[in-house]
Design a protein around this motif. Sequence first.
Motif, mmCIF file in Angstrom:
data_model
loop_
_atom_site.group_PDB
_atom_site.id
_atom_site.type_symbol
_atom_site.label_atom_id
_atom_site.label_comp_id
_atom_site.label_asym_id
_atom_site.label_seq_id
_atom_site.Cartn_x
_atom_site.Cartn_y
_atom_site.Cartn_z
ATOM 1 N N ARG A 180 -19.016 -34.552 -27.884
ATOM 2 C CA ARG A 180 -19.850 -34.416 -29.077
ATOM 3 C C ARG A 180 -20.151 -35.761 -29.741
ATOM 4 N NH1 ARG A 180 -16.700 -29.662 -29.373
ATOM 5 N NH2 ARG A 180 -15.088 -30.590 -30.714
ATOM 6 N N SER A 181 -19.476 -36.805 -29.277
ATOM 7 C CA SER A 181 -19.704 -38.127 -29.867
ATOM 8 C C SER A 181 -20.914 -38.838 -29.288
ATOM 9 C CB SER A 181 -18.459 -39.005 -29.648
ATOM 10 O OG SER A 181 -18.412 -39.498 -28.311
ATOM 11 N N LEU A 182 -21.504 -38.286 -28.235
ATOM 12 C CA LEU A 182 -22.574 -38.993 -27.525
ATOM 13 C C LEU A 182 -23.806 -39.246 -28.395
ATOM 14 C CD1 LEU A 182 -22.342 -37.338 -23.993
ATOM 15 C CD2 LEU A 182 -21.800 -39.706 -24.590
ATOM 16 N N ASP A 183 -24.017 -38.445 -29.406
ATOM 17 C CA ASP A 183 -25.155 -38.693 -30.312
ATOM 18 C C ASP A 183 -24.906 -39.912 -31.204
ATOM 19 O OD1 ASP A 183 -26.745 -36.561 -29.452
ATOM 20 O OD2 ASP A 183 -25.696 -35.150 -30.770
ATOM 21 N N ASP A 184 -23.639 -40.248 -31.403
ATOM 22 C CA ASP A 184 -23.290 -41.316 -32.349
ATOM 23 C C ASP A 184 -22.822 -42.600 -31.680
ATOM 24 O OD1 ASP A 184 -23.738 -39.558 -34.572
ATOM 25 O OD2 ASP A 184 -21.796 -38.640 -34.146
ATOM 26 N N THR A 185 -22.535 -42.548 -30.386
ATOM 27 C CA THR A 185 -22.079 -43.738 -29.668
ATOM 28 C C THR A 185 -23.138 -44.168 -28.662
ATOM 29 O OG1 THR A 185 -21.000 -42.443 -27.934
ATOM 30 C CG2 THR A 185 -19.662 -43.044 -29.868
ATOM 31 N N ASP A 186 -23.006 -45.405 -28.195
ATOM 32 C CA ASP A 186 -23.874 -45.852 -27.098
ATOM 33 C C ASP A 186 -23.353 -45.341 -25.764
ATOM 34 O OD1 ASP A 186 -25.937 -47.946 -28.262
ATOM 35 O OD2 ASP A 186 -24.044 -48.264 -29.313
ATOM 36 N N ILE A 187 -22.041 -45.386 -25.595
ATOM 37 C CA ILE A 187 -21.393 -44.792 -24.427
ATOM 38 C C ILE A 187 -20.085 -44.167 -24.879
ATOM 39 C CG2 ILE A 187 -22.409 -46.343 -22.697
ATOM 40 C CD1 ILE A 187 -19.782 -47.936 -22.722
ATOM 41 N N SER A 188 -19.659 -43.139 -24.172
ATOM 42 C CA SER A 188 -18.350 -42.535 -24.437
ATOM 43 C C SER A 188 -17.686 -42.208 -23.107
ATOM 44 C CB SER A 188 -18.476 -41.252 -25.266
ATOM 45 O OG SER A 188 -18.770 -41.551 -26.622
ATOM 46 N N ALA A 189 -16.391 -42.480 -23.040
ATOM 47 C CA ALA A 189 -15.608 -42.144 -21.852
ATOM 48 C C ALA A 189 -15.049 -40.736 -22.026
ATOM 49 C CB ALA A 189 -14.480 -43.144 -21.670
ATOM 50 N N ILE A 190 -15.337 -39.854 -21.050
ATOM 51 C CA ILE A 190 -14.986 -38.443 -21.200
ATOM 52 C C ILE A 190 -14.213 -37.982 -19.970
ATOM 53 C CG2 ILE A 190 -15.893 -36.116 -21.561
ATOM 54 C CD1 ILE A 190 -18.438 -37.407 -22.706
ATOM 55 N N ASN A 191 -13.039 -37.390 -20.209
ATOM 56 C CA ASN A 191 -12.276 -36.817 -19.101
ATOM 57 C C ASN A 191 -13.108 -35.753 -18.402
ATOM 58 O OD1 ASN A 191 -10.157 -37.743 -21.240
ATOM 59 N ND2 ASN A 191 -9.039 -37.622 -19.315
ATOM 60 N N THR A 192 -12.945 -35.628 -17.087
ATOM 61 C CA THR A 192 -13.811 -34.757 -16.297
ATOM 62 C C THR A 192 -13.771 -33.314 -16.768
ATOM 63 O OG1 THR A 192 -13.654 -36.184 -14.355
ATOM 64 C CG2 THR A 192 -14.261 -33.904 -13.962
ATOM 65 N N ASN A 193 -12.581 -32.806 -17.135
ATOM 66 C CA ASN A 193 -12.535 -31.401 -17.557
ATOM 67 C C ASN A 193 -13.398 -31.163 -18.783
ATOM 68 O OD1 ASN A 193 -10.434 -33.034 -18.791
ATOM 69 N ND2 ASN A 193 -9.655 -31.185 -19.748
ATOM 70 N N TYR A 194 -13.393 -32.082 -19.744
ATOM 71 C CA TYR A 194 -14.227 -31.925 -20.929
ATOM 72 C C TYR A 194 -15.701 -32.193 -20.616
ATOM 73 C CZ TYR A 194 -9.934 -31.702 -23.676
ATOM 74 O OH TYR A 194 -8.719 -31.331 -24.195
ATOM 75 N N ALA A 195 -15.965 -33.105 -19.686
ATOM 76 C CA ALA A 195 -17.349 -33.377 -19.295
ATOM 77 C C ALA A 195 -17.985 -32.139 -18.652
ATOM 78 C CB ALA A 195 -17.403 -34.561 -18.330
ATOM 79 N N VAL A 196 -17.249 -31.520 -17.736
ATOM 80 C CA VAL A 196 -17.771 -30.322 -17.062
ATOM 81 C C VAL A 196 -17.972 -29.195 -18.059
ATOM 82 C CG1 VAL A 196 -17.213 -28.531 -15.366
ATOM 83 C CG2 VAL A 196 -16.815 -30.941 -14.815
ATOM 84 N N GLU A 197 -17.003 -29.023 -18.964
ATOM 85 C CA GLU A 197 -17.113 -27.975 -19.985
ATOM 86 C C GLU A 197 -18.347 -28.193 -20.860
ATOM 87 O OE1 GLU A 197 -14.439 -26.052 -23.624
ATOM 88 O OE2 GLU A 197 -13.806 -27.896 -22.636
ATOM 89 N N ALA A 198 -18.728 -29.461 -21.060
ATOM 90 C CA ALA A 198 -19.884 -29.786 -21.898
ATOM 91 C C ALA A 198 -21.199 -29.759 -21.120
ATOM 92 C CB ALA A 198 -19.697 -31.160 -22.530
ATOM 93 N N GLY A 199 -21.149 -29.380 -19.847
ATOM 94 C CA GLY A 199 -22.369 -29.277 -19.050
ATOM 95 C C GLY A 199 -22.794 -30.571 -18.391
ATOM 96 N N LEU A 200 -21.935 -31.572 -18.371
ATOM 97 C CA LEU A 200 -22.243 -32.840 -17.707
ATOM 98 C C LEU A 200 -21.819 -32.778 -16.244
ATOM 99 C CD1 LEU A 200 -20.888 -35.186 -20.524
ATOM 100 C CD2 LEU A 200 -23.307 -34.905 -19.897
#
Length: 260
Positions: A180-200
């Motif tokens: 959810r931080s991607l709107d406010d950051t230039d880049i964010s490091a996201i663990n794969t489980n949370y990335a997949v859950e977020a549709g990435l």
Amino acid sequence: MSLKTILAAAAFALAVAPAAWAETIKIGVTPGPHAEILEQVKPIAHAKGLDIEIIEFSDYVVPNAALDTGELDANSFQHEPYLVNEIDKRGYKISKVANTVTFPIGIYSKKIKAIGELRDGAKVGIPNDPTNGGRVLLLLQSAGLIKLADGVGLKPTVLDITGNPKKLEIVELDAAQLPRSLDDTDISAINTNYAVEAGLDPAKDSVLREAADGPYVNIIAVQTARKDEPWVKILVESYHTDAVKQFLQTRFKGAVTAGW
């Protein structure tokens, strides 16, 4: 009733006994891949006489606390460096019993398509726990974006940054909040489980990604006093199957790989 009928009924009863008298265990996971994978393990374990109840947690702290107090029988959500850090910090009597899968951590952005496009002064979101935050700092160093002090090992912190030519602003956030931080950051490091859950899609959407052969293989953990109980062996055998490997390949297409 004939003797043949009685024997047949007895044989049938023995055949179904494991399922009828299955032992039930509670396993803590984070939402997304870990939960999905255990759903595939469940029927395999059930056929061996072990029923699995999956309990989902939205963060990385509670599953170890719940395991240590006996609210859970096992958990499957973390890599070994994270568990070692938690044991050192909190005194948990928890042990690794098996490797599970590898989730190479990725860096994502809504503002750039390649890591080389990162601007000076960019805001960078990283996990706020020592092990995952540290692995991201090592990843940023591997891309030449920062320099870390010599000898920091696997758990560097922002205090170990000795070079920051782009003057990046490092923001530490709870791992579950990073998508959810991607709107406010230039880049964010996201663990794969949370990335997949977020549709990435980690293989396609990340602008920088960790190598799959690093030290961060995920694990199954149990209370140390229970690690030799029979159900533990059944759980591990049920997880370490060709059926689960095939599911990983079909479902995650390289974003999650077998670590055993």
